[in-house]
Design a protein around this motif. Structure first.
Motif, short mmCIF file in Angstrom:
data_model
loop_
_atom_site.label_atom_id
_atom_site.label_comp_id
_atom_site.label_asym_id
_atom_site.label_seq_id
_atom_site.Cartn_x
_atom_site.Cartn_y
_atom_site.Cartn_z
N THR A 46 37.21 67.54 47.64
CA THR A 46 37.80 67.83 48.93
C THR A 46 39.28 68.19 48.82
O THR A 46 39.77 69.06 49.55
CB THR A 46 37.65 66.63 49.87
OG1 THR A 46 36.27 66.26 49.93
CG2 THR A 46 38.13 66.96 51.27
N LEU A 47 40.00 67.52 47.91
CA LEU A 47 41.43 67.80 47.77
C LEU A 47 41.67 69.23 47.30
O LEU A 47 42.62 69.88 47.72
CB LEU A 47 42.08 66.79 46.81
CG LEU A 47 42.50 65.45 47.39
CD1 LEU A 47 43.58 65.65 48.45
CD2 LEU A 47 41.33 64.69 47.96
N LYS A 48 40.79 69.73 46.46
CA LYS A 48 40.90 71.11 46.02
C LYS A 48 40.73 72.07 47.20
O LYS A 48 41.44 73.07 47.33
CB LYS A 48 39.85 71.41 44.95
CG LYS A 48 39.88 72.84 44.42
CD LYS A 48 38.69 73.13 43.52
CE LYS A 48 37.40 73.19 44.34
NZ LYS A 48 36.23 73.59 43.50
N ASP A 49 39.79 71.73 48.08
CA ASP A 49 39.56 72.58 49.26
C ASP A 49 40.76 72.55 50.20
O ASP A 49 41.13 73.56 50.78
CB ASP A 49 38.31 72.11 50.01
CG ASP A 49 37.02 72.36 49.22
OD1 ASP A 49 37.10 73.09 48.20
OD2 ASP A 49 35.97 71.84 49.61
N ILE A 50 41.37 71.38 50.35
CA ILE A 50 42.52 71.25 51.26
C ILE A 50 43.71 72.08 50.75
O ILE A 50 44.35 72.80 51.51
CB ILE A 50 42.92 69.77 51.41
CG1 ILE A 50 41.86 69.00 52.20
CG2 ILE A 50 44.29 69.64 52.09
CD1 ILE A 50 42.08 67.51 52.25
N VAL A 51 43.97 71.97 49.46
CA VAL A 51 45.12 72.68 48.88
C VAL A 51 44.82 74.17 48.68
O VAL A 51 45.72 75.01 48.74
CB VAL A 51 45.52 72.01 47.54
CG1 VAL A 51 46.61 72.80 46.83
CG2 VAL A 51 45.99 70.58 47.80
N GLY A 52 43.54 74.45 48.44
CA GLY A 52 43.16 75.85 48.22
C GLY A 52 43.31 76.29 46.79
O GLY A 52 43.32 77.50 46.50
N ALA A 53 43.46 75.33 45.86
CA ALA A 53 43.63 75.68 44.45
C ALA A 53 43.28 74.49 43.59
O ALA A 53 43.39 73.33 44.03
CB ALA A 53 45.06 76.12 44.16
N ARG A 54 42.84 74.74 42.37
CA ARG A 54 42.57 73.66 41.42
C ARG A 54 43.85 73.22 40.72
O ARG A 54 44.05 72.04 40.47
CB ARG A 54 41.55 74.16 40.39
CG ARG A 54 41.34 73.23 39.18
CD ARG A 54 40.69 71.91 39.53
NE ARG A 54 39.37 72.10 40.05
CZ ARG A 54 38.26 72.26 39.33
NH1 ARG A 54 38.34 72.29 38.02
NH2 ARG A 54 37.09 72.39 39.90
N HIS A 55 44.73 74.18 40.41
CA HIS A 55 45.97 73.88 39.68
C HIS A 55 47.18 74.24 40.55
O HIS A 55 47.14 75.19 41.31
CB HIS A 55 46.03 74.70 38.39
CG HIS A 55 44.84 74.56 37.52
ND1 HIS A 55 44.64 73.49 36.69
CD2 HIS A 55 43.75 75.37 37.36
CE1 HIS A 55 43.51 73.64 36.04
NE2 HIS A 55 42.94 74.77 36.44
N LEU A 56 48.25 73.46 40.39
CA LEU A 56 49.47 73.73 41.14
C LEU A 56 50.66 73.20 40.35
O LEU A 56 50.63 72.08 39.85
CB LEU A 56 49.40 73.05 42.51
CG LEU A 56 50.43 73.44 43.57
CD1 LEU A 56 50.21 74.87 44.01
CD2 LEU A 56 50.31 72.50 44.78
#
Length: 222
Positions: free
Chosen positions: A10-20
């Motif tokens: 879910t956190l990946k979906d919220i941020v919109g990316a796997r890496h940051l």
């Protein structure tokens, strides 16, 4: 200072990316990082009470300090090789043939094999499941599988143990996870296998997304 952030489920979906890549002040803690992230991604705040965090593949609490260049993983509760490796801990995208692996593990002194296979079922909470997709923090997942295998071998008088989890798209009836234990006697094999799959579901950073006719949802722990 700059750190590498990894997001899953879910956190990946919220941020919109796997890496940051993210800048935080020197001496910042995980808690400080989450507060800054919430400014850019307010929905993360809803997950704050249950979020799990890891620095360089080790679980840490919110007070842990972050150093320059650290890899910080942020994720919700987890959903819960070579045949000669001992323990065998594998993350794969290929179909799991537990019977074949068990035959390769078996030795003459073994009197028992215990095989647990978790398979994709066609329903969840009264809804028809079309298929599943699994994802993982892969390097940390392998590390945790190895730790489980090591602890099981210390606690029970077994011969070998294998823990294999599959990632990616899986259809109904396919094996998503397998735990295989060989031992001289059945009791040790049963008990070790039971403990290993329960522990895997609690600590190995793997998540599944269920796909239904009317939508999809990440399945996360409590």
């Amino acid at each position: 200072m700059q750190v590498k952030l990894l997001f899953f489920a879910t956190l990946k979906d919220i941020v919109g990316a796997r890496h940051l890549q993210f800048d935080v002040p020197a001496g910042a803690t995980i808690g400080d990082l989450l507060t800054r992230l919430e400014e850019s991604y307010p929905r993360i705040k809803d997950y704050r009470p249950v979020l799990l965090t890891a620095i360089n593949e080790d679980y840490v609490g919110k007070d842990a300090r972050i150093n320059e260049g650290d890899e910080v993983a942020i994720f919700p509760p987890v959903s819960g090789g070579d045949g000669q490796l001992d323990p065998l801990a594998v993350i794969t995208r290929d179909p799991i043939d537990a019977q074949k692996i068990a035959r390769e593990m078996l030795r003459g002194e073994d009197g028992a094999i215990c095989i647990f296979e978790g398979v994709v079922r066609n329903n969840s909470k009264g809804k028809r499941t079309l298929h599943l997709v699994y994802e993982a923090y892969e390097t940390m997942a392998v590390k945790k599988l190895e730790e489980i295998g090591d602890s099981v071998r210390q606690a029970w008088d077994i011969d070998r143990i294998a823990l294999i989890h599959r990632l990616g798209h899986m259809d109904i009836g396919e094996t998503s996870v397998a735990v295989i234990v060989t031992s001289a006697h059945r009791r040790a094999a049963f008990d070790a296998c039971h403990y290993a799959i329960d522990k895997l579901k609690k600590v190995v950073p793997i998540w599944k997304k269920e796909f239904f006719e009317d939508g999809e949802v990440w399945i996360e722990g409590q």
